[in-house]
Design a protein around this motif. Structure first.
Motif, PDB file in Angstrom:
ATOM      1  N   GLU A   1       4.602 -13.682   8.813  1.00 40.74           N
ATOM      2  CA  GLU A   1       4.705 -12.743   9.928  1.00 40.74           C
ATOM      3  C   GLU A   1       5.587 -13.309  11.030  1.00 40.74           C
ATOM      4  O   GLU A   1       6.424 -12.597  11.603  1.00 40.74           O
ATOM      5  CB  GLU A   1       3.316 -12.438  10.491  1.00 40.74           C
ATOM      6  CG  GLU A   1       2.440 -11.637   9.568  1.00 40.74           C
ATOM      7  CD  GLU A   1       1.165 -11.138  10.221  1.00 40.74           C
ATOM      8  OE1 GLU A   1       0.570 -10.204   9.674  1.00 40.74           O
ATOM      9  OE2 GLU A   1       0.777 -11.669  11.279  1.00 40.74           O
ATOM     10  N   LYS A   2       5.401 -14.578  11.317  1.00 41.99           N
ATOM     11  CA  LYS A   2       6.143 -15.215  12.405  1.00 41.99           C
ATOM     12  C   LYS A   2       7.648 -15.199  12.138  1.00 41.99           C
ATOM     13  O   LYS A   2       8.449 -14.903  13.020  1.00 41.99           O
ATOM     14  CB  LYS A   2       5.644 -16.665  12.585  1.00 41.99           C
ATOM     15  CG  LYS A   2       6.115 -17.325  13.864  1.00 41.99           C
ATOM     16  CD  LYS A   2       5.269 -18.544  14.172  1.00 41.99           C
ATOM     17  CE  LYS A   2       5.842 -19.763  13.498  1.00 41.99           C
ATOM     18  NZ  LYS A   2       5.126 -21.018  13.884  1.00 41.99           N
ATOM     19  N   ILE A   3       8.024 -15.472  10.893  1.00 45.41           N
ATOM     20  CA  ILE A   3       9.447 -15.590  10.569  1.00 45.41           C
ATOM     21  C   ILE A   3      10.089 -14.226  10.317  1.00 45.41           C
ATOM     22  O   ILE A   3      11.213 -13.965  10.743  1.00 45.41           O
ATOM     23  CB  ILE A   3       9.636 -16.531   9.363  1.00 45.41           C
ATOM     24  CG1 ILE A   3       9.327 -17.974   9.810  1.00 45.41           C
ATOM     25  CG2 ILE A   3      11.054 -16.444   8.804  1.00 45.41           C
ATOM     26  CD1 ILE A   3       9.297 -18.992   8.725  1.00 45.41           C
ATOM     27  N   THR A   4       9.383 -13.329   9.637  1.00 46.53           N
ATOM     28  CA  THR A   4       9.976 -12.030   9.294  1.00 46.53           C
ATOM     29  C   THR A   4       9.808 -10.995  10.404  1.00 46.53           C
ATOM     30  O   THR A   4      10.542 -10.009  10.452  1.00 46.53           O
ATOM     31  CB  THR A   4       9.344 -11.451   8.015  1.00 46.53           C
ATOM     32  OG1 THR A   4       7.959 -11.139   8.260  1.00 46.53           O
ATOM     33  CG2 THR A   4       9.454 -12.425   6.854  1.00 46.53           C
ATOM     34  N   GLY A   5       8.821 -11.206  11.270  1.00 45.57           N
ATOM     35  CA  GLY A   5       8.555 -10.213  12.311  1.00 45.57           C
ATOM     36  C   GLY A   5       7.830  -8.981  11.790  1.00 45.57           C
ATOM     37  O   GLY A   5       7.672  -7.993  12.509  1.00 45.57           O
ATOM     38  N   GLN A   6       7.385  -9.026  10.527  1.00 42.74           N
ATOM     39  CA  GLN A   6       6.676  -7.900   9.919  1.00 42.74           C
ATOM     40  C   GLN A   6       5.190  -8.246   9.758  1.00 42.74           C
ATOM     41  O   GLN A   6       4.849  -9.391   9.478  1.00 42.74           O
ATOM     42  CB  GLN A   6       7.275  -7.562   8.543  1.00 42.74           C
ATOM     43  CG  GLN A   6       8.763  -7.299   8.557  1.00 42.74           C
ATOM     44  CD  GLN A   6       9.145  -6.134   9.450  1.00 42.74           C
ATOM     45  OE1 GLN A   6       8.526  -5.081   9.423  1.00 42.74           O
ATOM     46  NE2 GLN A   6      10.181  -6.334  10.263  1.00 42.74           N
ATOM     47  N   ILE A   7       4.355  -7.252   9.915  1.00 43.17           N
ATOM     48  CA  ILE A   7       2.921  -7.455   9.756  1.00 43.17           C
ATOM     49  C   ILE A   7       2.586  -7.533   8.263  1.00 43.17           C
ATOM     50  O   ILE A   7       3.018  -6.681   7.486  1.00 43.17           O
ATOM     51  CB  ILE A   7       2.119  -6.303  10.399  1.00 43.17           C
ATOM     52  CG1 ILE A   7       2.414  -6.210  11.895  1.00 43.17           C
ATOM     53  CG2 ILE A   7       0.626  -6.468  10.155  1.00 43.17           C
ATOM     54  CD1 ILE A   7       1.975  -7.415  12.698  1.00 43.17           C
ATOM     55  N   ILE A   8       1.823  -8.541   7.870  1.00 39.81           N
ATOM     56  CA  ILE A   8       1.339  -8.622   6.496  1.00 39.81           C
ATOM     57  C   ILE A   8       0.062  -7.796   6.411  1.00 39.81           C
ATOM     58  O   ILE A   8      -0.906  -8.083   7.120  1.00 39.81           O
ATOM     59  CB  ILE A   8       1.066 -10.090   6.091  1.00 39.81           C
ATOM     60  CG1 ILE A   8       2.353 -10.911   6.125  1.00 39.81           C
ATOM     61  CG2 ILE A   8       0.442 -10.160   4.686  1.00 39.81           C
ATOM     62  CD1 ILE A   8       3.459 -10.411   5.250  1.00 39.81           C
ATOM     63  N   PRO A   9       0.048  -6.739   5.588  1.00 35.88           N
ATOM     64  CA  PRO A   9      -1.148  -5.895   5.523  1.00 35.88           C
ATOM     65  C   PRO A   9      -2.357  -6.696   5.050  1.00 35.88           C
ATOM     66  O   PRO A   9      -2.217  -7.662   4.292  1.00 35.88           O
ATOM     67  CB  PRO A   9      -0.764  -4.805   4.521  1.00 35.88           C
ATOM     68  CG  PRO A   9       0.355  -5.372   3.726  1.00 35.88           C
ATOM     69  CD  PRO A   9       1.077  -6.315   4.633  1.00 35.88           C
ATOM     70  N   ASP A  10      -3.526  -6.279   5.488  1.00 36.03           N
ATOM     71  CA  ASP A  10      -4.735  -7.036   5.185  1.00 36.03           C
ATOM     72  C   ASP A  10      -4.963  -7.157   3.680  1.00 36.03           C
ATOM     73  O   ASP A  10      -5.428  -8.200   3.208  1.00 36.03           O
ATOM     74  CB  ASP A  10      -5.958  -6.368   5.846  1.00 36.03           C
ATOM     75  CG  ASP A  10      -7.198  -7.239   5.735  1.00 36.03           C
ATOM     76  OD1 ASP A  10      -7.161  -8.385   6.217  1.00 36.03           O
ATOM     77  OD2 ASP A  10      -8.194  -6.779   5.140  1.00 36.03           O
ATOM     78  N   ASP A  11      -4.602  -6.114   2.907  1.00 39.27           N
ATOM     79  CA  ASP A  11      -4.836  -6.199   1.466  1.00 39.27           C
ATOM     80  C   ASP A  11      -3.980  -7.290   0.820  1.00 39.27           C
ATOM     81  O   ASP A  11      -4.468  -8.044  -0.024  1.00 39.27           O
ATOM     82  CB  ASP A  11      -4.638  -4.838   0.774  1.00 39.27           C
ATOM     83  CG  ASP A  11      -3.402  -4.089   1.212  1.00 39.27           C
ATOM     84  OD1 ASP A  11      -2.488  -4.735   1.760  1.00 39.27           O
ATOM     85  OD2 ASP A  11      -3.337  -2.869   1.003  1.00 39.27           O
ATOM     86  N   LEU A  12      -2.712  -7.428   1.250  1.00 37.41           N
ATOM     87  CA  LEU A  12      -1.878  -8.517   0.729  1.00 37.41           C
ATOM     88  C   LEU A  12      -2.354  -9.863   1.257  1.00 37.41           C
ATOM     89  O   LEU A  12      -2.362 -10.861   0.529  1.00 37.41           O
ATOM     90  CB  LEU A  12      -0.411  -8.298   1.101  1.00 37.41           C
ATOM     91  CG  LEU A  12       0.553  -9.410   0.670  1.00 37.41           C
ATOM     92  CD1 LEU A  12       0.541  -9.617  -0.839  1.00 37.41           C
ATOM     93  CD2 LEU A  12       1.975  -9.123   1.150  1.00 37.41           C
ATOM     94  N   ARG A  13      -2.765  -9.884   2.505  1.00 33.71           N
ATOM     95  CA  ARG A  13      -3.296 -11.121   3.115  1.00 33.71           C
ATOM     96  C   ARG A  13      -4.483 -11.651   2.296  1.00 33.71           C
ATOM     97  O   ARG A  13      -4.568 -12.846   1.997  1.00 33.71           O
ATOM     98  CB  ARG A  13      -3.696 -10.829   4.557  1.00 33.71           C
ATOM     99  CG  ARG A  13      -4.176 -12.008   5.355  1.00 33.71           C
ATOM    100  CD  ARG A  13      -4.414 -11.614   6.798  1.00 33.71           C
ATOM    101  NE  ARG A  13      -3.160 -11.626   7.545  1.00 33.71           N
ATOM    102  CZ  ARG A  13      -2.650 -12.722   8.102  1.00 33.71           C
ATOM    103  NH1 ARG A  13      -3.267 -13.877   7.989  1.00 33.71           N
ATOM    104  NH2 ARG A  13      -1.515 -12.649   8.759  1.00 33.71           N
ATOM    105  N   GLN A  14      -5.378 -10.750   1.930  1.00 40.73           N
ATOM    106  CA  GLN A  14      -6.544 -11.144   1.131  1.00 40.73           C
ATOM    107  C   GLN A  14      -6.109 -11.657  -0.243  1.00 40.73           C
ATOM    108  O   GLN A  14      -6.657 -12.641  -0.760  1.00 40.73           O
ATOM    109  CB  GLN A  14      -7.495  -9.950   0.957  1.00 40.73           C
ATOM    110  CG  GLN A  14      -8.076  -9.392   2.240  1.00 40.73           C
ATOM    111  CD  GLN A  14      -9.078 -10.322   2.892  1.00 40.73           C
ATOM    112  OE1 GLN A  14      -9.412 -11.371   2.343  1.00 40.73           O
ATOM    113  NE2 GLN A  14      -9.536  -9.966   4.073  1.00 40.73           N
ATOM    114  N   PHE A  15      -5.113 -10.996  -0.830  1.00 43.39           N
ATOM    115  CA  PHE A  15      -4.634 -11.402  -2.148  1.00 43.39           C
ATOM    116  C   PHE A  15      -4.004 -12.794  -2.091  1.00 43.39           C
ATOM    117  O   PHE A  15      -4.296 -13.653  -2.931  1.00 43.39           O
ATOM    118  CB  PHE A  15      -3.622 -10.385  -2.671  1.00 43.39           C
ATOM    119  CG  PHE A  15      -3.222 -10.598  -4.103  1.00 43.39           C
ATOM    120  CD1 PHE A  15      -3.954 -10.041  -5.137  1.00 43.39           C
ATOM    121  CD2 PHE A  15      -2.101 -11.357  -4.419  1.00 43.39           C
ATOM    122  CE1 PHE A  15      -3.588 -10.242  -6.472  1.00 43.39           C
ATOM    123  CE2 PHE A  15      -1.730 -11.567  -5.739  1.00 43.39           C
ATOM    124  CZ  PHE A  15      -2.475 -11.006  -6.764  1.00 43.39           C
TER     125      PHE A  15
END
Length: 213
Positions: A46-60
């Motif tokens: 998130e810090k480098i891309t500036g995009q939010i990582i969705p919670d479902d991918l975060r969990q994965f």
């Protein structure tokens, strides 16, 4: 809260996905899946891309941080999951090519769900093979698309949409494995991988997955 409930549901989905795969007698390690990423590693995307990582991918990613070898193909073609570090490296590299297809930003494909730009900073690569065959979480869809949709680059310029979210993507895998549409098979001698998920399709490419998804 609604977010906490969704998180619990997604954790359950991931656990189900893992259990179905492990029913074939192999551990995640034997299949080439890396151990889960830390919160810091995921936050760094998130810090480098500036995009939010969705919670479902975060969990994965917290359970499976990419694939470190080609033992098991469960994605189309010969695509492997990327680790957090590989996601950052690929996104950073693609950023340099983003201007090459910028002229097609307001042109659309796949029922106007996907912009015709190949590389864009709002797309997070999550799996790939060299050259093409890249999976993205797409945060800047076409007018008929869904923010966070899972898109797959099937050749040099054509995308297909396989799911409206990463959570839905995993759910479709679960359903297709439970229904026997996708089957775990030992690969024939001479292939780089040992195992793969297969349907009755001759070629397990993006179009085959589009048909069953």
């Amino acid at each position: 809260s609604d977010k906490a409930l969704k998180s619990i549901i997604m954790i359950s989905k991931i656990d189900t996905f893992i259990k179905i795969i492990q029913k074939n007698g192999y551990s995640l390690l034997e299949l080439g899946f890396s151990e889960g990423a830390s919160k810091e590693e995921i936050d760094n995307i998130e810090k480098i891309t500036g995009q939010i990582i969705p919670d479902d991918l975060r969990q994965f990613l917290s359970k499976i941080n990419g694939q470190f070898n080609e033992n098991f193909y469960f994605l189309p073609d010969q695509v492997k999951l990327l680790s957090c570090q590989e996601i950052i490296e690929e996104w950073t590299q693609e950023k340099d090519y983003a201007d090459d297809t910028a002229d097609f930003y307001n042109e659309f494909q796949f029922e106007d769900k996907v912009r015709c730009t190949i590389y864009h900073q709002t797309r997070i690569p999550i799996a790939m093979q060299e050259g093409f065959g890249i999976f993205y979480i797409d945060y800047d869809p076409g007018p008929n698309g869904t923010t966070g949709q899972i898109i797959y680059l099937v050749n040099e310029y054509d995308f297909v949409v396989l799911a409206d979210s990463f959570g839905e993507f995993i759910q479709k895998y679960i359903e297709n494995m439970q229904n026997g549409i996708l089957k775990f098979e030992n690969e024939k001698e001479g292939f780089p991988n040992k195992y793969r998920l297969k349907s009755d399709a001759v070629n397990m490419d993006g179009y085959a997955f589009l048909e069953i998804f």
